[in-house]
Write a protein that holds these residues in place. Structure first.
Motif, mmCIF file in Angstrom:
data_model
loop_
_atom_site.group_PDB
_atom_site.id
_atom_site.type_symbol
_atom_site.label_atom_id
_atom_site.label_comp_id
_atom_site.label_asym_id
_atom_site.label_seq_id
_atom_site.Cartn_x
_atom_site.Cartn_y
_atom_site.Cartn_z
ATOM 1 N N MET A 1 36.048 -83.387 -6.653
ATOM 2 C CA MET A 1 36.625 -83.817 -7.946
ATOM 3 C C MET A 1 37.456 -85.069 -7.724
ATOM 4 O O MET A 1 38.684 -85.033 -7.729
ATOM 5 C CB MET A 1 37.483 -82.695 -8.505
ATOM 6 C CG MET A 1 37.840 -82.930 -9.931
ATOM 7 S SD MET A 1 37.435 -81.524 -10.975
ATOM 8 C CE MET A 1 38.299 -80.190 -10.165
ATOM 9 N N THR A 2 36.756 -86.176 -7.506
ATOM 10 C CA THR A 2 37.473 -87.418 -7.161
ATOM 11 C C THR A 2 37.754 -88.273 -8.389
ATOM 12 O O THR A 2 38.559 -89.195 -8.316
ATOM 13 C CB THR A 2 36.634 -88.256 -6.179
ATOM 14 O OG1 THR A 2 35.343 -88.442 -6.777
ATOM 15 C CG2 THR A 2 36.470 -87.524 -4.851
ATOM 16 N N ASP A 3 37.092 -87.950 -9.517
ATOM 17 C CA ASP A 3 37.299 -88.768 -10.711
ATOM 18 C C ASP A 3 38.738 -88.579 -11.217
ATOM 19 O O ASP A 3 39.171 -87.458 -11.479
ATOM 20 C CB ASP A 3 36.288 -88.348 -11.785
ATOM 21 C CG ASP A 3 36.312 -89.297 -12.974
ATOM 22 O OD1 ASP A 3 35.327 -90.025 -13.166
ATOM 23 O OD2 ASP A 3 37.332 -89.308 -13.702
ATOM 24 N N PRO A 4 39.490 -89.674 -11.338
ATOM 25 C CA PRO A 4 40.895 -89.535 -11.735
ATOM 26 C C PRO A 4 41.064 -88.896 -13.112
ATOM 27 O O PRO A 4 42.061 -88.217 -13.362
ATOM 28 C CB PRO A 4 41.412 -90.976 -11.734
ATOM 29 C CG PRO A 4 40.205 -91.847 -11.740
ATOM 30 C CD PRO A 4 39.108 -91.081 -11.090
ATOM 31 N N ARG A 5 40.083 -89.082 -14.002
ATOM 32 C CA ARG A 5 40.186 -88.454 -15.324
ATOM 33 C C ARG A 5 40.112 -86.938 -15.188
ATOM 34 O O ARG A 5 40.871 -86.199 -15.828
ATOM 35 C CB ARG A 5 39.050 -88.972 -16.228
ATOM 36 C CG ARG A 5 39.127 -90.475 -16.473
ATOM 37 C CD ARG A 5 37.858 -90.997 -17.115
ATOM 38 N NE ARG A 5 36.681 -90.749 -16.270
ATOM 39 C CZ ARG A 5 35.425 -91.042 -16.621
ATOM 40 N NH1 ARG A 5 35.181 -91.593 -17.798
ATOM 41 N NH2 ARG A 5 34.424 -90.806 -15.813
ATOM 42 N N LEU A 6 39.212 -86.474 -14.336
ATOM 43 C CA LEU A 6 39.102 -85.025 -14.118
ATOM 44 C C LEU A 6 40.342 -84.483 -13.424
ATOM 45 O O LEU A 6 40.788 -83.373 -13.693
ATOM 46 C CB LEU A 6 37.859 -84.707 -13.284
ATOM 47 C CG LEU A 6 36.515 -84.876 -13.990
ATOM 48 C CD1 LEU A 6 35.382 -84.542 -13.031
ATOM 49 C CD2 LEU A 6 36.437 -83.998 -15.237
ATOM 50 N N GLN A 7 40.885 -85.273 -12.529
ATOM 51 C CA GLN A 7 42.114 -84.832 -11.854
ATOM 52 C C GLN A 7 43.241 -84.662 -12.865
ATOM 53 O O GLN A 7 44.013 -83.706 -12.802
ATOM 54 C CB GLN A 7 42.496 -85.838 -10.756
ATOM 55 C CG GLN A 7 41.559 -85.753 -9.554
ATOM 56 C CD GLN A 7 41.740 -86.882 -8.561
ATOM 57 O OE1 GLN A 7 42.442 -87.862 -8.834
ATOM 58 N NE2 GLN A 7 41.107 -86.754 -7.399
ATOM 59 N N ARG A 8 43.309 -85.574 -13.814
ATOM 60 C CA ARG A 8 44.350 -85.444 -14.831
ATOM 61 C C ARG A 8 44.087 -84.229 -15.735
ATOM 62 O O ARG A 8 45.012 -83.536 -16.140
ATOM 63 C CB ARG A 8 44.445 -86.729 -15.672
ATOM 64 C CG ARG A 8 45.108 -87.885 -14.915
ATOM 65 C CD ARG A 8 45.423 -89.075 -15.820
ATOM 66 N NE ARG A 8 44.241 -89.804 -16.244
ATOM 67 C CZ ARG A 8 43.700 -90.839 -15.580
ATOM 68 N NH1 ARG A 8 44.243 -91.263 -14.445
ATOM 69 N NH2 ARG A 8 42.630 -91.451 -16.037
ATOM 70 N N LEU A 9 42.805 -83.957 -16.014
ATOM 71 C CA LEU A 9 42.470 -82.769 -16.810
ATOM 72 C C LEU A 9 42.878 -81.499 -16.061
ATOM 73 O O LEU A 9 43.501 -80.585 -16.630
ATOM 74 C CB LEU A 9 40.967 -82.739 -17.126
ATOM 75 C CG LEU A 9 40.444 -81.514 -17.896
ATOM 76 C CD1 LEU A 9 41.115 -81.371 -19.264
ATOM 77 C CD2 LEU A 9 38.919 -81.587 -18.084
ATOM 78 N N ALA A 10 42.531 -81.439 -14.793
ATOM 79 C CA ALA A 10 42.868 -80.266 -13.972
ATOM 80 C C ALA A 10 44.377 -80.105 -13.849
ATOM 81 O O ALA A 10 44.909 -78.982 -13.857
ATOM 82 C CB ALA A 10 42.229 -80.391 -12.598
ATOM 83 N N ALA A 11 45.081 -81.217 -13.781
ATOM 84 C CA ALA A 11 46.547 -81.147 -13.664
ATOM 85 C C ALA A 11 47.164 -80.647 -14.969
ATOM 86 O O ALA A 11 48.117 -79.861 -14.975
ATOM 87 C CB ALA A 11 47.105 -82.526 -13.303
ATOM 88 N N ALA A 12 46.584 -81.093 -16.093
ATOM 89 C CA ALA A 12 47.117 -80.676 -17.404
ATOM 90 C C ALA A 12 46.802 -79.214 -17.688
ATOM 91 O O ALA A 12 47.571 -78.531 -18.373
ATOM 92 C CB ALA A 12 46.539 -81.575 -18.505
#
Lengths: 462, 462
Positions: A1-12
């Protein structure tokens, strides 16, 4: 999961189930069409309405497109994710939420499969009467998205008629509670009906309240072999006026060929150009007399060459499989599917023109006709010849669909009766909807989804 | 006709019938509400779809608002023209256009009165089953505009369920042909259903195609006197499960008082807090046994104190008049009308709270309750005390409607079941539709009527 958008989704949303494996991307990125190569960004499997809302807000912030996803049994590409979209699968949201015996309503999460909904209704002594062959895989949310029809529309109508309320996450992440199971509600625009058949382009359906009905009377199933389509229309009119029809389906000899090749047994002696599966109420002797008398009348008129009435549930299931197994029996073949409708009264003229069109344009192709006469709905499946390249076949199908669409337009018909427009029928939308209507649809899309994140590119280009 | 805008309209459409007499302005400028002072610019009576289109284009060019106008029997001010609007009356467009026996559809111009539609259907051996007391004056176009319900919803549904197709002149003057009588049509957003109940704010309905059905079986009509509302709900459940109900209406003793004062004869010995008019299929001895047995059961349970079954059509009509005559019998009184709905299951709790609310807030007022139990629909008419000034009365009604709306909201109900929002219920729309829904409605209005010329100020402020 390297896509920064997905990382932000996972963090939220730390609890959100997110899939990015290649197998998952392929599995969730397509429906029963096979033309597009799945290429989603990721798959989200939310477990709650709040998670769906948060995903939609994230998509707005990030400018990521969402493809709402049910059982992905669609035949028009409405659930295809081929452009880096986030697939929002309702698969985990599949529970029963509430039943009310007075209102005769059942509220479920949108991911519940149709068959599970049937079983839940039955457990309450009632029936959800919309039904079709993909019942085990499709979801009620997906049924809403295309206003699915099926085999009992002649008696019970389409999905739309049974939707008492919808909870929908709007394009901005807000929750709308549409109609809330009221019988009478004249309080502004009926957004519930606007959502039905909008194919995920106006909101994400998260909860569905359906009306239920009393179990139908006992039924009997009949198979008929007929010489011509005109005879078939006569038989339909005759049976409709004499019996309480629950279903009236037809298919051609070519369709039967595929089901028999797939393992079904030849049902009647000899072969017939057309076949009908009819189901009718049978509450005792009077009904049985009426059925025999109607059957004999049809034979006497030369409309029916042969027929059989099922004597057991097993035999009825065998007869039904001849009709319901058509799509499955052809699933291994590359094919192009048309799903068109006209008014019932326009059916004979439209069918005659269409058969002539296909005989002229596809003299060597295997064209399989079947469908729902009582609803004015024809399915036309064109099988790709083995020797033909896929792209050449698709080009050929596009060319003939253009001609079919023009025929439909002359007869006031629709390029999609029950499969939806999706990607497959998008080029032909203007055969069914005029410029003013498509402009209105674009305006509504823009108003409800201003950032264009909900299933973009489906139905029309915004 | 000194207004230069009207002169330009008359010049553009030399054949258009335009009225500007003071009497006409008053007559066409209001509906059955009496709160607003009519003040239209003029009345246009187009004779064709093309004239309607030209009027809408003219309105766009001139920035003149249009009030689409049917029979003006509305009770919510939806057809009021009090701000210099052009009233676009469909009155002259009242003809039958087409009938199709196979499709069982009838196409008429939008100005056809409901009763004429009933008669046209009957002439073809079929039935249009939506019905209510204002049938002689209201028009099918107006019925579509509010999704009119009436007395047979329990059996046949609202107007919406019978609309197979609509021709609508859009906000820019373009013509939309919505659904064209197809049974199955999944080709993008269903603008037909969006138009139904949009109260003339999204388009001008010019032609309506309705589905027809077989004539119902012979029916019998029954009048019951009951001691309590709980008993009434029990009787409803019992009759619904035992008989084929075609209608189940109720009213209170106060409602009966007004109809009797207006000339109807007292129907039962003694007086009862609640009355029910029920209509049920009666196809012979078995049905009659079932009716008597159900009636005796209800009496035995103490749910019914007295009752009568009509023995002739004349007697049935007398019984029906007790229910249908309520609004007419009170027409000479200044009053405020509520038309609310909840789910049927929520009815007892909602009614108990509402009765308590009215007894607390209006101890001295004449409050008349009646309506459609099977649809969860209550009508509550508050009569203005003679000694009270009209403005003080309206202020008082607004205050209590606020409290009623809050009660409705707690029970998941609607501030308008079948009358529409119009002007009268506009302040309370948010009790029924949440912020996201109203925002979506505004967006749709803006998209379909960017210049805001279609019945502006009705339903919500754009």
């Amino acid at each position: 999961m390297t896509d920064p958008r997905l990382q932000r989704l996972a963090a939220a949303l730390p609890g959100l189930r997110l899939l990015t494996d290649a197998n998952d991307l392929e599995h969730y990125g397509r429906d029963w069409t096979r033309h597009w190569t799945p290429a989603p960004l990721a798959i989200a499997l939310p477990g709650s309405v709040e998670e769906v809302q948060a995903i939609v807000r994230w998509a707005n912030d990030e400018g990521v497109a969402i493809v709402p996803s049910g059982g992905r049994t669609g035949l028009s590409g409405g659930a295809v994710a081929a452009n880096g979209e986030l697939v929002l699968s309702l698969q985990r949201m599949n529970r029963e939420l509430a039943f009310d015996a007075t209102d005769r309503t059942l509220t479920v999460q949108a991911g519940m499969p149709l068959q599970a909904l049937h079983e839940a209704a039955k457990a309450h002594g009632l029936v959800y009467p919309v039904d079709f062959a993909s019942r085990g895989s499709c979801s009620i949310g997906g049924n809403v998205a295309t206003n699915a029809g099926g085999i009992r529309v002649i008696r019970y109508g389409n999905t739309r008629e049974w939707i008492a309320g919808l909870k929908v996450v709007a394009g901005n992440g807000e929750l709308m509670e549409l109609n809330r199971a009221l019988v009478k509600n004249s309080s502004g625009y009926d957004l519930r009906h606007l959502m039905v058949a909008s194919e995920g382009t106006l909101g994400v359906v998260v909860e569905v309240t359906v009306r239920l009905t009393s179990p139908p009377p006992p039924t009997r199933t009949m198979l008929l072999g007929l010489p011509t389509f005109d005879a078939l229309m006569q038989v339909f009119a005759e049976l409709r006026s004499r019996l309480r029809l629950e279903a009236f389906e037809f298919f051609t000899d070519r369709a039967l060929h595929h089901v028999v090749a797939h393992g079904a047994s030849q049902p009647l002696d000899g072969r017939h150009p057309y076949y009908v599966v009819a189901e009718f109420a049978d509450q005792g002797e009077a009904d049985e007399v009426a059925v025999l008398s109607a059957f004999e009348h049809c034979v006497g008129q030369g409309w029916v060459d042969d027929g059989v009435i099922a004597q057991s549930e097993a035999q009825a299931a065998q007869i039904w499989w001849l009709r319901e197994g058509i799509t499955e029996s052809m699933a291994h073949l590359a094919s192009y599917k048309n799903d068109v409708s006209v008014r019932v009264s326009a059916m004979p003229a439209f069918l005659a023109e269409s058969i002539a069109l296909f005989e002229r344009e596809y003299p060597e192709f295997d064209v399989v006709w079947f469908g729902h006469i009582g609803d004015g709905n024809l399915h036309i499946t064109i099988v790709k010849p083995e020797a033909m390249a896929k792209d050449a076949f698709m080009t050929e199908c596009a060319r003939v669909t253009e001609l079919l669409a023009a025929t439909l337009q002359r007869h006031g018909g629709s390029i999609s009766a029950e499969h939806g427009i999706g990607l497959v029928k998008k080029p032909y939308l203007s055969s069914t909807r005029n410029v003013a209507e498509i402009a209105a649809m674009r305006g509504i899309k823009q108003a409800l989804d201003p950032k264009g994140i909900l299933n973009p590119g489906k139905v029309f280009d915004a």
